[in-house]
Design a protein around this motif. Sequence first.
Motif, short mmCIF file in Angstrom:
data_model
loop_
_atom_site.label_atom_id
_atom_site.label_comp_id
_atom_site.label_asym_id
_atom_site.label_seq_id
_atom_site.Cartn_x
_atom_site.Cartn_y
_atom_site.Cartn_z
N LEU A 147 16.05 -53.43 8.61
CA LEU A 147 14.72 -53.89 9.02
C LEU A 147 13.67 -53.25 8.12
CD1 LEU A 147 12.87 -55.38 11.08
CD2 LEU A 147 12.80 -53.21 12.36
N VAL A 179 8.79 -52.57 16.53
CA VAL A 179 9.98 -51.94 15.95
C VAL A 179 10.95 -51.43 17.01
CG1 VAL A 179 10.82 -50.07 14.48
CG2 VAL A 179 8.74 -51.35 13.85
N CYS A 180 10.45 -50.71 18.01
CA CYS A 180 11.35 -50.11 19.01
C CYS A 180 12.14 -51.18 19.77
CB CYS A 180 10.55 -49.25 19.99
SG CYS A 180 9.85 -47.77 19.22
N HIS A 228 14.74 -52.72 17.47
CA HIS A 228 15.90 -51.84 17.24
C HIS A 228 16.80 -51.77 18.47
CE1 HIS A 228 18.38 -48.81 15.52
NE2 HIS A 228 17.97 -47.84 16.31
N ARG A 229 16.22 -51.76 19.67
CA ARG A 229 17.04 -51.78 20.88
C ARG A 229 17.88 -53.05 20.96
NH1 ARG A 229 12.51 -49.28 23.35
NH2 ARG A 229 11.69 -51.31 23.97
N ASN A 260 18.74 -55.07 18.25
CA ASN A 260 19.60 -55.35 17.10
C ASN A 260 20.37 -54.14 16.55
OD1 ASN A 260 18.73 -58.26 16.51
ND2 ASN A 260 16.76 -57.20 16.53
N ALA A 261 19.99 -52.93 16.98
CA ALA A 261 20.67 -51.71 16.53
C ALA A 261 20.83 -51.69 15.01
CB ALA A 261 22.02 -51.57 17.21
N TYR A 262 19.72 -51.64 14.29
CA TYR A 262 19.74 -51.69 12.83
C TYR A 262 20.48 -50.48 12.25
CZ TYR A 262 16.20 -55.30 13.41
OH TYR A 262 15.53 -56.44 13.79
N ILE A 294 16.29 -48.64 8.84
CA ILE A 294 14.92 -49.11 9.00
C ILE A 294 14.08 -48.54 7.87
CG2 ILE A 294 12.87 -49.11 10.49
CD1 ILE A 294 14.73 -48.78 12.90
N LEU A 322 11.22 -44.45 18.57
CA LEU A 322 12.64 -44.70 18.32
C LEU A 322 13.52 -43.60 18.90
CD1 LEU A 322 12.47 -45.93 14.60
CD2 LEU A 322 13.08 -47.31 16.59
N ASN A 361 15.43 -44.02 22.27
CA ASN A 361 16.62 -44.88 22.37
C ASN A 361 17.85 -44.00 22.55
OD1 ASN A 361 18.55 -46.84 22.28
ND2 ASN A 361 18.21 -47.41 20.13
N ASP A 381 21.35 -44.25 20.65
CA ASP A 381 21.49 -43.96 19.23
C ASP A 381 20.97 -42.55 18.94
OD1 ASP A 381 21.81 -44.00 16.53
OD2 ASP A 381 20.73 -45.87 16.18
#
Length: 274
Positions: A14, A47-48, A51-52, A54-56, A59, A77, A80, A83
């Motif tokens: 991302l 972004v947060c 990421h939750r 799609n679990a990049y 970034i 982030l 989360n 991760d």
Amino acid sequence: MMLAESEILNASILIVDDQESNVILLEQTLREGGYTRVASTMNPQEVCALHRENAYDLILLDLQMPGMDGFQVMEGLKTNDADAYLPVLVVTAQPGHKMRALQAGARDFISKPFDLVEVRTRIRNMLEVRLLYKKLENYSKELEQKVQERTAELRESEARFRSLTELASDWYWEQDENGNFTKVSGPVLEMLGIRVGTLQEEGNDVRATGWNEAERELLQERIAARQPFLDFVFSRVNADGSRQQFRVSGEPMFNQASRFIGYRGIGVELTAKN
């Protein structure tokens, strides 16, 4: 533990930058490098949530953005819980921000204006570390699950074994390395004339209950030699003059370090009390 080239090029990335020109340049650089899963946003507040969802694996995060800067994004982030590894590569034109970004949890940084060779190198290096971290984490989870499954299988097997031994014998028993009873199934203590108080207070001492000493010595020799025994017959004379006979089979037990930890076996009473 190795990574295939396809694993690296298939990593999810991302790009977060409020400048469209920077987004376009980074997207083009990544796609030319063979990366196939590249997404972008110019809104740091997304972004947060992204990421939750799609679990990049990586970034690329610009630090200087209006409304919500990159430091605030990193703090978000960190919430989360799924991760523990923060996969952030910060993009900054301020040399003084680099150390602060690393202290905030970023794994590496890219300087502006972009040096495309540096960009490709840092992205690839970080993806290799990130993907190896994920592979190790997944392996640990798989190993833990296998251990749990194996433990459940062993417990089920032990339950079946005990059920069968209870059907085939009067009692099942286990003793520790000192000869103390640790597990019994069936009326073994009553058969051997051991009171509960004796078991707890005198360490299973059964020597003063009329046992045939010659038979006991022979059995003790086998136990001292850590040998299994099959259908061993021994007897005792009770205080009222009645005689009891028992037949036992046992095998030594060892732990994973091959240290002797005791015996287990089955037994039957051949003659009941008169």
